[in-house]
Scaffold this motif. Structure first.
Motif, mmCIF file in Angstrom:
data_model
loop_
_atom_site.group_PDB
_atom_site.id
_atom_site.type_symbol
_atom_site.label_atom_id
_atom_site.label_comp_id
_atom_site.label_asym_id
_atom_site.label_seq_id
_atom_site.Cartn_x
_atom_site.Cartn_y
_atom_site.Cartn_z
ATOM 1 N N GLY A 273 -3.664 -5.251 -13.217
ATOM 2 C CA GLY A 273 -3.629 -4.899 -11.845
ATOM 3 C C GLY A 273 -5.073 -5.582 -11.154
ATOM 4 N N ILE A 274 -6.036 -5.482 -11.906
ATOM 5 C CA ILE A 274 -7.282 -5.907 -11.359
ATOM 6 C C ILE A 274 -7.116 -7.402 -10.668
ATOM 7 N N ALA A 275 -6.462 -8.281 -11.815
ATOM 8 C CA ALA A 275 -6.311 -9.647 -11.255
ATOM 9 C C ALA A 275 -5.537 -9.609 -9.908
ATOM 10 N N ILE A 276 -4.486 -8.840 -9.861
ATOM 11 C CA ILE A 276 -3.394 -8.688 -8.713
ATOM 12 C C ILE A 276 -4.322 -8.350 -7.310
ATOM 13 N N ILE A 277 -5.131 -7.330 -7.556
ATOM 14 C CA ILE A 277 -6.006 -6.771 -6.616
ATOM 15 C C ILE A 277 -6.863 -7.659 -5.842
ATOM 16 N N LEU A 278 -7.588 -8.508 -6.895
ATOM 17 C CA LEU A 278 -8.595 -9.455 -6.606
ATOM 18 C C LEU A 278 -8.089 -10.710 -5.953
#
Length: 133
Positions: free
Chosen positions: A72-77
């Motif tokens: 999720g962090i990768a997608i948000i970034l």
């Protein structure tokens, strides 16, 4: 948690881990997953810049405070980077339009101030039919 940092500089992994109260392996994991990209010395030591630390704070906020997992962090970034790029493109376009309009206005030719050439409006007259009762 916001760590206290010195002004400009580069920080080794142990110092960053201590500042943010995380294990160095967590930083290595974030790097492996592409979330962080610290620079390296000739001896291959990771060095984190102030920008890296800002990004790390954002990542830790997502993980700790919001419970977002690594995927999720990768997608948000990634979405955040795309939005920043779109914003840069939009600002560039607005600046282009602004300069184009200013150039045309300064030239002073009739009708050249408009982005789209102006035409005289056409009048359409419709006939009205009446019904006899």
């Amino acid at each position: 948690m916001v760590a206290k940092r010195k002004s400009k500089g580069a920080y080794m992994i142990s110092a960053v881990a201590e500042m943010y109260e995380i294990h160095p392996q967590t930083l290595r994991l974030y790097e492996r997953e592409g979330l962080l990209k610290p620079s390296r010395t000739e001896g291959n030591t990771r060095l984190y810049t102030d920008e890296d630390l800002e990004r790390l704070e954002f990542i830790l906020n997502l993980a700790r405070d919001l419970g977002v997992n690594i995927a999720g962090i990768a997608i948000i970034l990634q979405m955040r980077e795309r939005m920043e790029e779109m914003n840069r493109q939009m600002q560039s376009f607005v600046e282009y339009v602004r300069s184009e309009m200013l150039t045309r206005f300064q030239q002073g030719a009739p009708g050249s101030g408009a982005i789209v050439p102006l035409r005289k409006p056409t009048v359409v007259i419709k006939s009205v039919q009446t019904r006899k009762p």
